[in-house]
Design a protein around this motif. Structure first.
Motif, PDB file in Angstrom:
ATOM      1  N   ARG A 348       0.834  -1.059   0.198  1.00  0.00           N
ATOM      2  CA  ARG A 348      -0.025  -0.072   0.128  1.00  0.00           C
ATOM      3  C   ARG A 348       1.256   1.156  -0.208  1.00  0.00           C
ATOM      4  NH1 ARG A 348       0.651   1.881   4.838  1.00  0.00           N
ATOM      5  NH2 ARG A 348       1.269   0.668   6.781  1.00  0.00           N
ATOM      6  N   PRO A 349       0.177   2.409  -0.195  1.00  0.00           N
ATOM      7  CA  PRO A 349       1.076   3.604  -0.070  1.00  0.00           C
ATOM      8  C   PRO A 349       1.562   3.810   1.239  1.00  0.00           C
ATOM      9  CG  PRO A 349      -0.978   4.242  -1.397  1.00  0.00           C
ATOM     10  CD  PRO A 349      -1.219   2.754  -0.806  1.00  0.00           C
ATOM     11  N   LEU A 350       2.700   4.674   1.286  1.00  0.00           N
ATOM     12  CA  LEU A 350       3.467   5.000   2.720  1.00  0.00           C
ATOM     13  C   LEU A 350       2.546   5.909   3.257  1.00  0.00           C
ATOM     14  CD1 LEU A 350       6.930   5.161   3.572  1.00  0.00           C
ATOM     15  CD2 LEU A 350       5.702   7.453   3.972  1.00  0.00           C
ATOM     16  N   ARG A 351       2.152   5.780   4.370  1.00  0.00           N
ATOM     17  CA  ARG A 351       1.377   6.916   5.387  1.00  0.00           C
ATOM     18  C   ARG A 351       2.516   7.707   5.898  1.00  0.00           C
ATOM     19  NH1 ARG A 351      -2.675   2.427   7.881  1.00  0.00           N
ATOM     20  NH2 ARG A 351      -3.953   1.909   6.069  1.00  0.00           N
ATOM     21  N   LEU A 352       2.346   8.940   5.616  1.00  0.00           N
ATOM     22  CA  LEU A 352       3.201  10.225   6.030  1.00  0.00           C
ATOM     23  C   LEU A 352       2.491  11.154   6.875  1.00  0.00           C
ATOM     24  CD1 LEU A 352       6.039  11.409   6.122  1.00  0.00           C
ATOM     25  CD2 LEU A 352       5.662  12.297   4.003  1.00  0.00           C
ATOM     26  N   LEU A 353       2.900  11.250   7.969  1.00  0.00           N
ATOM     27  CA  LEU A 353       2.460  12.107   8.956  1.00  0.00           C
ATOM     28  C   LEU A 353       3.352  13.493   9.159  1.00  0.00           C
ATOM     29  CD1 LEU A 353       0.122  13.040  11.065  1.00  0.00           C
ATOM     30  CD2 LEU A 353       1.662  11.883  12.548  1.00  0.00           C
ATOM     31  N   ILE A 354       3.082  14.649   8.686  1.00  0.00           N
ATOM     32  CA  ILE A 354       3.959  15.760   8.590  1.00  0.00           C
ATOM     33  C   ILE A 354       3.419  16.800   9.934  1.00  0.00           C
ATOM     34  CG2 ILE A 354       4.668  17.883   7.828  1.00  0.00           C
ATOM     35  CD1 ILE A 354       4.726  16.629   5.351  1.00  0.00           C
ATOM     36  N   LEU A 370       5.342  15.899  -1.880  1.00  0.00           N
ATOM     37  CA  LEU A 370       4.915  14.688  -1.032  1.00  0.00           C
ATOM     38  C   LEU A 370       3.187  14.407  -1.372  1.00  0.00           C
ATOM     39  CD1 LEU A 370       6.904  14.947   2.217  1.00  0.00           C
ATOM     40  CD2 LEU A 370       7.449  13.327   0.241  1.00  0.00           C
ATOM     41  N   ALA A 371       2.399  15.086  -1.440  1.00  0.00           N
ATOM     42  CA  ALA A 371       1.048  15.188  -1.648  1.00  0.00           C
ATOM     43  C   ALA A 371       0.794  14.469  -2.992  1.00  0.00           C
ATOM     44  CB  ALA A 371       0.213  16.537  -1.424  1.00  0.00           C
ATOM     45  N   ALA A 372       1.790  15.097  -3.851  1.00  0.00           N
ATOM     46  CA  ALA A 372       1.391  14.460  -5.274  1.00  0.00           C
ATOM     47  C   ALA A 372       2.213  13.158  -5.556  1.00  0.00           C
ATOM     48  CB  ALA A 372       2.112  15.568  -6.241  1.00  0.00           C
ATOM     49  N   HIS A 373       2.949  12.748  -4.580  1.00  0.00           N
ATOM     50  CA  HIS A 373       3.701  11.471  -4.732  1.00  0.00           C
ATOM     51  C   HIS A 373       2.636  10.259  -4.956  1.00  0.00           C
ATOM     52  CE1 HIS A 373       6.580   8.246  -4.274  1.00  0.00           C
ATOM     53  NE2 HIS A 373       7.621   9.233  -4.318  1.00  0.00           N
ATOM     54  N   PRO A 374       2.893   9.416  -6.061  1.00  0.00           N
ATOM     55  CA  PRO A 374       2.038   8.390  -6.481  1.00  0.00           C
ATOM     56  C   PRO A 374       2.000   7.034  -5.092  1.00  0.00           C
ATOM     57  CG  PRO A 374       3.844   8.160  -7.800  1.00  0.00           C
ATOM     58  CD  PRO A 374       3.939   9.298  -6.898  1.00  0.00           C
ATOM     59  N   ASN A 375       2.993   7.363  -4.334  1.00  0.00           N
ATOM     60  CA  ASN A 375       3.390   6.146  -3.335  1.00  0.00           C
ATOM     61  C   ASN A 375       3.389   6.580  -2.061  1.00  0.00           C
ATOM     62  OD1 ASN A 375       3.629   3.294  -2.584  1.00  0.00           O
ATOM     63  ND2 ASN A 375       5.795   3.690  -2.308  1.00  0.00           N
ATOM     64  N   ALA A 376       2.466   7.662  -1.772  1.00  0.00           N
ATOM     65  CA  ALA A 376       2.318   8.372  -0.542  1.00  0.00           C
ATOM     66  C   ALA A 376       0.691   8.792  -0.148  1.00  0.00           C
ATOM     67  CB  ALA A 376       3.087   9.541  -0.229  1.00  0.00           C
ATOM     68  N   GLU A 377       0.545   8.587   1.037  1.00  0.00           N
ATOM     69  CA  GLU A 377      -0.725   9.110   1.612  1.00  0.00           C
ATOM     70  C   GLU A 377      -0.419  10.145   2.883  1.00  0.00           C
ATOM     71  OE1 GLU A 377      -4.706   7.796   3.935  1.00  0.00           O
ATOM     72  OE2 GLU A 377      -3.502   6.112   3.135  1.00  0.00           O
ATOM     73  N   LEU A 378      -0.920  11.329   2.813  1.00  0.00           N
ATOM     74  CA  LEU A 378      -0.529  12.366   3.449  1.00  0.00           C
ATOM     75  C   LEU A 378      -1.390  12.910   4.549  1.00  0.00           C
ATOM     76  CD1 LEU A 378       2.259  14.148   3.855  1.00  0.00           C
ATOM     77  CD2 LEU A 378       1.074  15.785   2.191  1.00  0.00           C
ATOM     78  N   ASP A 699      14.496  17.172  -4.081  1.00  0.00           N
ATOM     79  CA  ASP A 699      13.538  16.319  -3.812  1.00  0.00           C
ATOM     80  C   ASP A 699      13.952  15.046  -3.677  1.00  0.00           C
ATOM     81  OD1 ASP A 699      13.815  15.774  -6.724  1.00  0.00           O
ATOM     82  OD2 ASP A 699      11.670  16.133  -7.089  1.00  0.00           O
ATOM     83  N   ASP A 700      15.118  14.542  -4.569  1.00  0.00           N
ATOM     84  CA  ASP A 700      15.527  13.249  -4.793  1.00  0.00           C
ATOM     85  C   ASP A 700      16.193  12.922  -3.213  1.00  0.00           C
ATOM     86  OD1 ASP A 700      14.963  12.858  -7.310  1.00  0.00           O
ATOM     87  OD2 ASP A 700      16.925  13.641  -8.122  1.00  0.00           O
ATOM     88  N   ASP A 701      16.743  13.661  -2.531  1.00  0.00           N
ATOM     89  CA  ASP A 701      17.347  13.613  -1.327  1.00  0.00           C
ATOM     90  C   ASP A 701      16.269  13.191  -0.299  1.00  0.00           C
ATOM     91  OD1 ASP A 701      20.013  13.959  -2.086  1.00  0.00           O
ATOM     92  OD2 ASP A 701      19.710  16.150  -1.642  1.00  0.00           O
ATOM     93  N   TYR A 702      15.067  14.094  -0.406  1.00  0.00           N
ATOM     94  CA  TYR A 702      14.153  13.707   0.612  1.00  0.00           C
ATOM     95  C   TYR A 702      13.263  12.421   0.222  1.00  0.00           C
ATOM     96  CZ  TYR A 702      14.255  18.330   2.852  1.00  0.00           C
ATOM     97  OH  TYR A 702      14.933  19.219   3.740  1.00  0.00           O
ATOM     98  N   GLU A 703      13.188  12.012  -1.021  1.00  0.00           N
ATOM     99  CA  GLU A 703      12.498  11.073  -1.340  1.00  0.00           C
ATOM    100  C   GLU A 703      13.119   9.735  -1.046  1.00  0.00           C
ATOM    101  OE1 GLU A 703      10.191   8.833  -5.394  1.00  0.00           O
ATOM    102  OE2 GLU A 703      10.808  10.738  -5.482  1.00  0.00           O
TER     103      GLU A 703
END
Length: 708
Positions: A348-354, A370-378, A699-703
């Motif tokens: 499933r997508p990674l669940r990211l809490l900011i 990150l909100a637009a990342h296909p593999n993230a739920e923010l 963005d590559d470093d953060y990803e």
């Protein structure tokens, strides 16, 4: 003329206050506002007849006040400030109507109404207006009858009289100190004999010594004062008296807008008092004393509202007393976690809490990415999303005292409110290392991976040293020099059990500011952000004067909010000097203020060079945005980091960096000497920052960090 005094616990609504002030003025009343927030700044333009930010003058109240002011509920804290503030007392004495604007302020208005019984007490702006209108309609005789009816009982008057007597005693001491200032040089031996007199109690000696030595500092050699101070300290036997003296000298200097002579001695003495209280099982007192020590050590006037910082000068030495304190070690003991952080999910997508403390200045571009990342739920949270646990981050006592007493009160509150967020998240990304970061790590994160990002601001506050490192997996610094400073003051970051350390600059969409320059842009020196002392705008004014001495076509364009004078007396003094610069240079067009810009590209179209005059920076967004727009960078070698292995000279191309205003002026004149040279330097600077710091690169470093 009738007088109305408003007491605010929080920031009052501007529209409601403005309307009430208008109606009260029409009714013939003068209106004064005192608040626990910075009302002098936020409400200065609403027509009030006077404003008072209660926390600012409290700097000079002494150690005993800060040990106990926040011990009770918020209403009692407000009263502690109100009853000590001479401005409030003066207007309360003259007021016909006393008004509480928020629930926690009701207690203070009630106490004032007891002491000044001719005033009516009201809750809310509309009742305040009604009270004045009613007074206008009543006869003097009827009003007099009501004062008699509302008079307090004798016991209440007696209580007020006792408080007045104590205040009078303090006034005598302060007047004695005023005399000492006038005759300081000739009468130092006299003051030594008085301060060492066996007739003085320890508390009286410490209190008088603070007043006298603070007064003598303006006319007496530092070495003589050090000898006098040491003699008085040696005569004091108890940890509290020594803390009252040494800490009192620190707070007195802060209240006077001066850099304290020895912050380390002052806060170390307070820590020793905290340790003595903890040894007696007085965890409430030890908490108050520890937080006072941290307040002194990391006071914004010492580091953030000054162009010097003892922490930057010697990070390890400055924080050494913390590591020697049993109270501090108990509060920062690592709690550990029952499980290791899990890897990213595969099904499933990674669940990211900011999580932010409410300041989203540097998270916007990263959040959008990150909100637009296909593999993230923010999801995004701030202190308003954690219910009752918010009170723990807003009042550190509620976090610290349970730790010292062995209670789980704070942990249980945090667990109940924060656990649902952690159970949902695979990764928790905390931006800004503040009290909210400490609150979130009160809870065992389970398998959630925890990341905390530090900017330069927090490195000069108490929160990095209070972190529970055992519950943080990744510590992210926005630059090498911020990492160096934090590691130096926090040796635990060099241990084998430390979090993983990363250096990744702020995520910035630099391409959005690029647009054509105006015809005379090369004669405009831009500066983005000048509202705080750390930006050191007066250094930039020095550069401007040197440049204009060669060519009067140059001007300084200041972009951002106006200078904030209400943070501390030191900031007020700096702001007053800067205002004199503005009064001289604005009328002749040498300085132009643009104001806050949502689209910074608009004013940057006028900028030929960008000047960074700061004493400290982390990963300055404004500087890089301006350089991307084609403004040629001129960067001061930030003094707070100049002696460290990393700083502007390792972060930027060497020719960008200067040491003195003279070197800055020479660089500006050189790179803008003619249109061709400036265009060449402009293109080179823009290409450099886009290549190294644009979002498409960072963005590559953060990803890689977040998604593993």
């Amino acid at each position: 003329m009738k007088e109305v005094l408003l007491i605010a616990a929080y920031t009052p609504g501007r529209i409601a206050v403005a309307e009430a002030v208008r109606r009260l003025h029409e009714a013939g009343a003068t209106v004064y506002l005192a608040g626990m927030t910075d009302v002098e700044s936020t409400h200065a333009d609403l027509g009030l007849d006077g404003l008072r930010s209660l926390r600012l003058p409290a700097e000079g109240y002494g150690a005993a006040f800060f040990r106990t002011a926040r011990r009770g509920i918020f209403a009692e804290e407000i009263w502690a400030h109100v009853q000590r503030d001479p401005w409030v007392r003066k207007h309360a004495r003259r007021a016909q109507v006393l008004v509480a604007l928020h629930n926690p302020a009701v207690y203070s208005v009630w106490r004032l109404a007891q002491q000044y019984p001719r005033a009516e007490a009201r809750f809310g702006l509309t009742p305040a207006v009604e009270a004045v209108l009613e007074r206008n309609a009543r006869s003097t005789a009827a009003a007099a009858t009501e004062w008699v009816r509302r008079s307090p009982r004798p016991a209440q008057v007696t209580s007020g009289a006792r408080a007045g007597a104590r205040r009078s005693a303090r006034t005598v001491v302060r007047r004695a100190a005023t005399v000492s200032r006038a005759v300081a040089g000739a009468r130092l031996p006299m003051w030594r004999r008085l301060l060492l007199s066996p007739r003085l109690s320890e508390r009286a000696r410490a209190e008088l010594a603070v007043e006298v030595i603070s007064g003598l500092q303006q006319t007496t050699e530092g070495r003589d004062l050090d000898i006098l101070t040491a003699a008085v300290v040696d005569s004091l036997r108890t940890p509290r008296a020594r803390a009252d003296l040494l800490g009192g000298l620190v707070m007195a200097a802060i209240a006077a807008g001066a850099q304290p002579r020895d912050v380390v001695a002052g806060y170390a003495a307070e820590l020793r008092y905290a340790d003595s209280l903890l040894a007696k099982k007085d965890t409430v007192g030890a908490t108050d004393s520890l937080l006072l020590a941290l307040r002194m050590a990391f006071h914004r006037a010492v580091h953030l509202d000054s162009t010097l910082s003892p922490l930057a000068a010697d990070p390890a030495g400055f924080t050494a007393p913390l590591r020697e304190s049993t109270t501090f070690r108990a509060v920062t003991a690592q709690s550990g976690r029952e499980q290791q952080a899990a890897g990213p999910p595969t099904d499933r997508p990674l669940r990211l809490l900011i999580a932010t403390n409410g300041n989203t200045n540097f998270i916007g571009e990263l959040q959008a990415l990150l909100a637009a990342h296909p593999n993230a739920e923010l999801r995004i949270i701030d202190p308003t999303d954690v219910g009752r646990a918010k009170t723990l981050s807003s009042d550190p006592r509620r976090m610290v005292e349970p730790i010292l007493s062995g209670s789980r009160r704070a942990v249980n509150i945090a667990e109940r409110e924060i656990r649902p967020h952690l159970d949902w998240a695979d990764v928790l990304f905390v931006d800004w290392c503040t009290s909210f970061a400490r609150l979130l790590t009160l809870v065992d994160p389970g398998t959630t991976r925890v990341m905390v990002r530090l900017h330069s601001y927090e490195a000069f506050t108490m929160w990095p040293v209070l972190l529970d490192l055992s519950r943080i997996d990744d510590l992210i610094f926005v630059s090498e020099h911020v990492r160096d400073l934090t590691v130096a003051q926090l040796p635990a970051l060099t241990s084998a059990q430390r979090p993983a350390i990363h250096v990744i600059p702020n995520a910035m969409d630099l391409k959005r500011v690029i647009r054509p320059k105006t015809a005379d842009a090369r004669f405009t020196i831009a500066m983005i952000g000048f509202q705080v002392v750390a930006k050191d705008v007066r250094w930039a004014v020095q550069v401007l004067r040197l440049v204009r001495a060669q060519d009067a076509r140059y001007r300084l364009l200041l972009i951002g909010s106006d200078f904030q004078t209400t943070h501390s007396p030191a900031a007020a003094a700096y702001g007053a000097a800067f205002q004199q610069d503005l009064d001289e240079l604005e009328p002749i067009g040498a300085i132009t203020r643009f104001g806050h810009a949502d689209d910074v590209g608009e004013p940057l179209a006028e900028a030929g060079t960008i000047l960074c005059s700061s004493v400290r920076e982390g990963s300055p967004v404004g500087l890089l945005e301006a350089a991307a727009s084609g403004a040629v960078p001129v960067v001061r070698d930030w003094p707070f980091f100049a002696a460290m292995p990393h700083g502007p000279r390792t972060l930027y191309p060497p020719d960008w960096v200067v040491d003195t205003p003279e070197q800055a002026a020479d660089r500006i004149l050189s790179v803008t000497a003619d249109e061709d040279r400036w265009q060449q330097e402009s293109g080179r600077s823009s290409a450099e920052v886009l290549r190294r710091w644009d979002l498409s690169v960072v963005d590559d470093d953060y990803e890689r960090l977040i998604f593993g």
